[in-house]
Scaffold this motif. Sequence first.
Motif, short mmCIF file in Angstrom:
data_model
loop_
_atom_site.label_atom_id
_atom_site.label_comp_id
_atom_site.label_asym_id
_atom_site.label_seq_id
_atom_site.Cartn_x
_atom_site.Cartn_y
_atom_site.Cartn_z
N PRO A 12 0.80 -1.23 0.00
CA PRO A 12 0.00 0.00 0.00
C PRO A 12 0.83 1.28 0.00
O PRO A 12 0.43 2.28 -0.59
N ARG A 16 1.07 5.67 -3.35
CA ARG A 16 1.25 7.13 -3.42
C ARG A 16 2.34 7.50 -4.43
O ARG A 16 2.20 8.47 -5.18
N ARG A 19 0.93 7.38 -7.81
CA ARG A 19 0.08 8.56 -8.07
C ARG A 19 0.93 9.77 -8.46
O ARG A 19 0.63 10.50 -9.40
N LEU A 41 -6.31 10.48 -8.85
CA LEU A 41 -7.27 9.64 -8.14
C LEU A 41 -7.50 8.32 -8.88
O LEU A 41 -7.51 7.25 -8.28
N GLU A 45 -6.71 4.61 -7.53
CA GLU A 45 -7.75 3.58 -7.37
C GLU A 45 -7.33 2.28 -8.07
O GLU A 45 -7.50 1.20 -7.52
N SER A 48 -4.49 0.69 -6.09
CA SER A 48 -4.97 0.15 -4.82
C SER A 48 -5.67 -1.19 -5.05
O SER A 48 -5.50 -2.14 -4.29
N GLU A 110 -14.98 -2.51 -1.27
CA GLU A 110 -14.03 -1.46 -1.61
C GLU A 110 -13.54 -1.62 -3.04
O GLU A 110 -13.31 -0.65 -3.74
N MET A 113 -16.13 -0.26 -5.24
CA MET A 113 -16.21 1.19 -5.11
C MET A 113 -15.05 1.84 -5.88
O MET A 113 -15.22 2.89 -6.49
N VAL A 117 -15.54 4.56 -8.79
CA VAL A 117 -14.89 5.87 -8.83
C VAL A 117 -14.19 6.08 -10.18
O VAL A 117 -14.32 7.13 -10.81
N MET B 1 2.74 12.79 1.93
CA MET B 1 2.25 13.32 3.20
C MET B 1 1.46 12.25 3.94
O MET B 1 0.66 11.56 3.36
N GLU B 21 -3.38 12.80 3.49
CA GLU B 21 -3.93 11.95 2.44
C GLU B 21 -4.57 10.70 3.04
O GLU B 21 -3.93 10.00 3.83
N ASP B 23 -5.62 7.24 1.94
CA ASP B 23 -5.57 6.28 0.84
C ASP B 23 -5.41 4.87 1.41
O ASP B 23 -5.57 4.66 2.61
N VAL B 24 -5.07 3.94 0.53
CA VAL B 24 -5.00 2.54 0.92
C VAL B 24 -3.94 2.32 2.03
O VAL B 24 -4.05 1.39 2.82
N PHE B 54 -6.16 14.47 -0.14
CA PHE B 54 -6.47 13.39 -1.08
C PHE B 54 -7.36 12.37 -0.39
O PHE B 54 -7.12 12.01 0.77
N LEU B 55 -8.38 11.90 -1.10
CA LEU B 55 -9.28 10.87 -0.56
C LEU B 55 -9.60 9.90 -1.67
O LEU B 55 -9.96 10.31 -2.78
N ASP B 56 -9.47 8.59 -1.39
CA ASP B 56 -9.86 7.61 -2.40
C ASP B 56 -10.95 6.70 -1.85
O ASP B 56 -11.47 6.92 -0.75
N SER B 57 -11.27 5.65 -2.60
CA SER B 57 -12.40 4.80 -2.20
C SER B 57 -12.10 4.04 -0.91
O SER B 57 -13.04 3.66 -0.20
N THR B 58 -10.82 3.80 -0.62
CA THR B 58 -10.49 3.15 0.65
C THR B 58 -10.94 4.03 1.81
O THR B 58 -11.49 3.54 2.79
N LEU B 60 -13.31 6.30 1.62
CA LEU B 60 -14.78 6.29 1.62
C LEU B 60 -15.29 5.06 2.38
O LEU B 60 -16.23 5.14 3.16
N ARG B 85 -12.77 19.06 -5.02
CA ARG B 85 -12.20 17.80 -5.51
C ARG B 85 -12.52 16.63 -4.58
O ARG B 85 -12.56 15.48 -5.03
N LYS B 88 -16.44 15.91 -5.02
CA LYS B 88 -16.72 15.22 -6.28
C LYS B 88 -16.74 13.70 -6.10
O LYS B 88 -17.55 12.99 -6.70
N ILE B 89 -15.85 13.19 -5.24
CA ILE B 89 -15.77 11.74 -5.02
C ILE B 89 -17.04 11.24 -4.33
O ILE B 89 -17.55 10.17 -4.64
#
Lengths: 149, 113
Positions: A12, A16, A19, A41, A45, A48, A110, A113, A117, B1, B21, B23-24, B54-58, B60, B85, B88-89
Amino acid sequence: MATVELLFSALPEHVRTARLVAAAVARRAGVDEAVLDEVRLAVGEACSRAVGLHVSQEISSPVRVVLTEDEKKFSIEVADDAPHAISVAVATPGSAGTAPAADDAGGDGEDDMGLAVISGLVDDVEVSAGADGGLIRMSWPTTPASATP
Amino acid sequence: MDLSLSTETVGDRTVVRVGGEIDVYTAPKLREQLVELVNDGNYHLVVDMEGVDFLDSTGLGVLVGGLKRVRAHEGSLRLVCNQERILKIFRITGLTKVFPIHTSVEDAVQATD
Protein backbone atom coordinates in the motif's frame (compact mmCIF):
# COMPACT_ATOMS: atom_id res chain seq x y z
CA MET A 1 5.47 7.97 -28.27
CA ALA A 2 7.04 8.50 -24.88
CA THR A 3 6.47 5.81 -22.31
CA VAL A 4 7.24 5.57 -18.62
CA GLU A 5 6.91 2.19 -17.00
CA LEU A 6 6.70 1.68 -13.27
CA LEU A 7 6.94 -1.62 -11.44
CA PHE A 8 6.32 -1.70 -7.72
CA SER A 9 5.95 -4.34 -5.03
CA ALA A 10 2.31 -4.84 -4.11
CA LEU A 11 2.46 -2.79 -0.92
CA PRO A 12 0.00 0.00 0.00
CA GLU A 13 2.80 2.48 0.75
CA HIS A 14 3.92 2.45 -2.90
CA VAL A 15 0.54 3.50 -4.29
CA ARG A 16 1.25 7.13 -3.42
CA THR A 17 4.49 6.95 -5.41
CA ALA A 18 2.55 5.67 -8.42
CA ARG A 19 0.08 8.56 -8.07
CA LEU A 20 2.87 11.13 -7.94
CA VAL A 21 4.70 9.67 -10.93
CA ALA A 22 1.51 9.41 -13.00
CA ALA A 23 0.54 13.00 -12.23
CA ALA A 24 4.03 14.26 -13.09
CA VAL A 25 4.11 12.44 -16.43
CA ALA A 26 0.53 13.51 -17.21
CA ARG A 27 1.40 17.16 -16.55
CA ARG A 28 4.40 16.90 -18.81
CA ALA A 29 2.29 15.20 -21.50
CA GLY A 30 -0.02 18.20 -21.59
CA VAL A 31 -3.02 16.93 -19.63
CA ASP A 32 -5.04 19.90 -18.44
CA GLU A 33 -4.16 21.04 -14.91
CA ALA A 34 -7.82 20.83 -13.93
CA VAL A 35 -7.85 17.13 -14.82
CA LEU A 36 -4.66 16.16 -12.99
CA ASP A 37 -6.58 15.51 -9.76
CA GLU A 38 -8.71 13.02 -11.65
CA VAL A 39 -5.64 11.31 -13.11
CA ARG A 40 -4.11 11.10 -9.64
CA LEU A 41 -7.27 9.64 -8.14
CA ALA A 42 -7.96 7.20 -10.98
CA VAL A 43 -4.44 5.76 -11.05
CA GLY A 44 -4.49 5.51 -7.25
CA GLU A 45 -7.75 3.58 -7.37
CA ALA A 46 -6.44 1.23 -10.05
CA CYS A 47 -3.18 0.63 -8.15
CA SER A 48 -4.97 0.15 -4.82
CA ARG A 49 -7.18 -2.45 -6.45
CA ALA A 50 -4.19 -4.25 -7.98
CA VAL A 51 -2.30 -4.21 -4.65
CA GLY A 52 -5.38 -5.59 -2.88
CA LEU A 53 -5.69 -8.42 -5.39
CA HIS A 54 -1.99 -9.32 -5.14
CA VAL A 55 -2.02 -9.23 -1.34
CA SER A 56 -5.24 -11.23 -0.96
CA GLN A 57 -4.06 -13.88 -3.42
CA GLU A 58 -0.48 -13.89 -2.13
CA ILE A 59 1.01 -12.99 -5.50
CA SER A 60 4.65 -11.94 -5.20
CA SER A 61 5.05 -10.30 -8.61
CA PRO A 62 4.97 -6.49 -8.86
CA VAL A 63 2.11 -4.30 -10.03
CA ARG A 64 2.83 -2.74 -13.44
CA VAL A 65 1.91 0.79 -14.46
CA VAL A 66 2.55 1.98 -18.03
CA LEU A 67 2.19 5.68 -18.81
CA THR A 68 2.05 6.47 -22.51
CA GLU A 69 2.16 9.90 -24.06
CA ASP A 70 0.57 10.06 -27.47
CA GLU A 71 -0.04 12.94 -29.85
CA LYS A 72 -3.57 13.52 -28.69
CA LYS A 73 -3.96 11.53 -25.52
CA PHE A 74 -2.25 10.37 -22.38
CA SER A 75 -2.88 6.73 -21.45
CA ILE A 76 -2.38 4.77 -18.27
CA GLU A 77 -2.44 1.00 -17.98
CA VAL A 78 -2.43 -0.68 -14.59
CA ALA A 79 -1.90 -4.43 -14.74
CA ASP A 80 -2.18 -7.05 -12.05
CA ASP A 81 -1.29 -10.75 -12.16
CA ALA A 82 -4.31 -11.96 -10.21
CA PRO A 83 -6.32 -14.63 -12.03
CA HIS A 84 -9.93 -13.57 -12.48
CA ALA A 85 -12.76 -16.03 -12.93
CA ILE A 86 -14.79 -13.83 -15.26
CA SER A 87 -14.10 -11.03 -17.69
CA VAL A 88 -15.67 -7.63 -17.17
CA ALA A 89 -15.85 -4.59 -19.38
CA VAL A 90 -16.60 -1.08 -18.19
CA ALA A 91 -16.97 1.46 -20.95
CA THR A 92 -19.85 3.65 -19.91
CA PRO A 93 -18.69 7.11 -18.89
CA GLY A 94 -20.16 8.58 -15.77
CA SER A 95 -22.30 5.55 -15.14
CA ALA A 96 -21.63 5.14 -11.44
CA GLY A 97 -25.03 6.26 -10.27
CA THR A 98 -25.44 4.29 -7.11
CA ALA A 99 -23.17 3.71 -4.17
CA PRO A 100 -21.92 0.16 -3.98
CA ALA A 101 -21.78 -1.58 -0.65
CA ALA A 102 -18.67 -0.82 1.34
CA ASP A 103 -17.24 -2.60 4.30
CA ASP A 104 -14.81 -1.10 6.73
CA ALA A 105 -12.95 -4.38 6.94
CA GLY A 106 -11.97 -4.21 3.27
CA GLY A 107 -12.86 -6.74 0.60
CA ASP A 108 -15.11 -6.79 -2.43
CA GLY A 109 -17.09 -3.71 -1.42
CA GLU A 110 -14.03 -1.46 -1.61
CA ASP A 111 -12.91 -3.14 -4.82
CA ASP A 112 -16.26 -2.35 -6.44
CA MET A 113 -16.21 1.19 -5.11
CA GLY A 114 -12.74 1.71 -6.62
CA LEU A 115 -14.05 0.69 -10.03
CA ALA A 116 -17.12 2.87 -9.53
CA VAL A 117 -14.89 5.87 -8.83
CA ILE A 118 -12.76 5.16 -11.91
CA SER A 119 -15.75 4.75 -14.22
CA GLY A 120 -17.32 7.89 -12.79
CA LEU A 121 -14.14 9.91 -13.24
CA VAL A 122 -12.73 8.76 -16.55
CA ASP A 123 -14.58 9.01 -19.86
CA ASP A 124 -12.32 6.58 -21.68
CA VAL A 125 -11.80 3.52 -19.51
CA GLU A 126 -11.67 -0.19 -20.18
CA VAL A 127 -11.44 -2.91 -17.57
CA SER A 128 -10.51 -6.40 -18.65
CA ALA A 129 -9.63 -9.51 -16.70
CA GLY A 130 -8.73 -13.06 -17.45
CA ALA A 131 -6.90 -16.08 -16.15
CA ASP A 132 -3.52 -14.32 -16.49
CA GLY A 133 -4.48 -11.15 -14.68
CA GLY A 134 -6.39 -7.93 -15.00
CA LEU A 135 -5.82 -4.67 -16.81
CA ILE A 136 -7.33 -1.22 -16.43
CA ARG A 137 -6.77 1.14 -19.37
CA MET A 138 -7.58 4.81 -19.04
CA SER A 139 -6.86 7.82 -21.21
CA TRP A 140 -7.26 11.57 -21.18
CA PRO A 141 -6.94 14.07 -24.01
CA THR A 142 -3.82 16.25 -24.13
CA THR A 143 -3.13 19.72 -25.40
CA PRO A 144 0.43 19.41 -26.78
CA ALA A 145 0.92 23.16 -27.06
CA SER A 146 0.83 23.48 -23.29
CA ALA A 147 3.25 20.62 -22.66
CA THR A 148 6.34 21.47 -20.69
CA PRO A 149 9.39 21.67 -22.98
CA MET B 1 2.25 13.32 3.20
CA ASP B 2 1.02 11.14 6.02
CA LEU B 3 -2.32 11.29 7.78
CA SER B 4 -2.82 13.52 10.81
CA LEU B 5 -5.66 13.00 13.27
CA SER B 6 -6.85 14.91 16.31
CA THR B 7 -10.05 14.77 18.31
CA GLU B 8 -11.99 17.31 20.30
CA THR B 9 -15.26 17.09 22.23
CA VAL B 10 -17.83 19.80 21.51
CA GLY B 11 -21.01 19.30 23.55
CA ASP B 12 -22.23 15.77 22.84
CA ARG B 13 -20.29 15.61 19.57
CA THR B 14 -16.78 14.35 18.98
CA VAL B 15 -14.95 16.23 16.25
CA VAL B 16 -12.25 14.30 14.39
CA ARG B 17 -9.96 16.62 12.45
CA VAL B 18 -8.26 14.83 9.57
CA GLY B 19 -5.32 16.16 7.61
CA GLY B 20 -3.17 14.82 4.77
CA GLU B 21 -3.93 11.95 2.44
CA ILE B 22 -6.48 9.20 3.07
CA ASP B 23 -5.57 6.28 0.84
CA VAL B 24 -5.00 2.54 0.92
CA TYR B 25 -1.90 3.06 3.11
CA THR B 26 -3.22 5.57 5.63
CA ALA B 27 -6.92 4.64 5.81
CA PRO B 28 -6.36 1.90 8.45
CA LYS B 29 -5.16 4.62 10.84
CA LEU B 30 -8.44 6.53 10.41
CA ARG B 31 -10.41 3.29 10.77
CA GLU B 32 -8.64 2.55 14.07
CA GLN B 33 -9.43 6.04 15.33
CA LEU B 34 -13.14 5.78 14.47
CA VAL B 35 -13.42 2.27 15.95
CA GLU B 36 -11.70 3.41 19.14
CA LEU B 37 -14.02 6.42 19.49
CA VAL B 38 -17.14 4.28 19.06
CA ASN B 39 -15.83 1.62 21.44
CA ASP B 40 -15.29 4.38 24.00
CA GLY B 41 -18.93 5.42 23.69
CA ASN B 42 -18.65 8.37 21.28
CA TYR B 43 -21.62 7.83 18.98
CA HIS B 44 -22.04 11.30 17.47
CA LEU B 45 -19.04 12.02 15.29
CA VAL B 46 -18.12 14.98 13.12
CA VAL B 47 -15.27 14.29 10.71
CA ASP B 48 -13.63 17.56 9.65
CA MET B 49 -12.04 16.95 6.23
CA GLU B 50 -10.95 20.50 5.49
CA GLY B 51 -7.29 19.50 5.91
CA VAL B 52 -7.56 16.46 3.63
CA ASP B 53 -5.49 16.71 0.44
CA PHE B 54 -6.47 13.39 -1.08
CA LEU B 55 -9.28 10.87 -0.56
CA ASP B 56 -9.86 7.61 -2.40
CA SER B 57 -12.40 4.80 -2.20
CA THR B 58 -10.49 3.15 0.65
CA GLY B 59 -11.13 6.27 2.68
CA LEU B 60 -14.78 6.29 1.62
CA GLY B 61 -15.02 2.68 2.81
CA VAL B 62 -13.65 3.65 6.22
CA LEU B 63 -16.17 6.50 6.55
CA VAL B 64 -19.04 4.19 5.56
CA GLY B 65 -17.76 1.69 8.11
CA GLY B 66 -17.73 4.43 10.76
CA LEU B 67 -21.29 5.37 9.84
CA LYS B 68 -22.39 1.76 10.23
CA ARG B 69 -20.82 1.59 13.67
CA VAL B 70 -22.38 4.77 15.04
CA ARG B 71 -25.78 3.90 13.56
CA ALA B 72 -25.67 0.62 15.47
CA HIS B 73 -25.80 2.84 18.57
CA GLU B 74 -28.33 5.27 17.08
CA GLY B 75 -25.54 7.75 16.58
CA SER B 76 -24.51 9.99 13.69
CA LEU B 77 -21.50 10.70 11.50
CA ARG B 78 -21.37 14.09 9.84
CA LEU B 79 -18.71 15.39 7.48
CA VAL B 80 -17.29 18.87 7.08
CA CYS B 81 -15.93 19.57 3.62
CA ASN B 82 -15.80 22.53 1.24
CA GLN B 83 -13.22 21.20 -1.20
CA GLU B 84 -14.68 20.54 -4.61
CA ARG B 85 -12.20 17.80 -5.51
CA ILE B 86 -13.13 15.85 -2.37
CA LEU B 87 -16.87 16.52 -2.71
CA LYS B 88 -16.72 15.22 -6.28
CA ILE B 89 -15.77 11.74 -5.02
CA PHE B 90 -18.81 11.67 -2.74
CA ARG B 91 -21.02 12.76 -5.63
CA ILE B 92 -19.87 10.21 -8.20
CA THR B 93 -20.27 7.38 -5.70
CA GLY B 94 -23.70 8.57 -4.58
CA LEU B 95 -22.50 9.02 -1.01
CA THR B 96 -23.79 12.58 -0.75
CA LYS B 97 -27.13 10.86 -0.08
CA VAL B 98 -25.60 8.83 2.72
CA PHE B 99 -23.54 11.40 4.62
CA PRO B 100 -24.73 14.78 5.87
CA ILE B 101 -22.02 17.13 4.56
CA HIS B 102 -21.62 20.53 6.23
CA THR B 103 -19.66 23.62 5.35
CA SER B 104 -18.32 24.23 8.87
CA VAL B 105 -17.66 22.37 12.09
CA GLU B 106 -19.99 24.78 13.91
CA ASP B 107 -22.79 23.93 11.51
CA ALA B 108 -22.19 20.18 11.87
CA VAL B 109 -22.03 20.34 15.67
CA GLN B 110 -25.33 22.22 15.89
CA ALA B 111 -27.14 20.06 13.32
CA THR B 112 -29.84 17.64 14.37
CA ASP B 113 -31.52 14.88 12.40
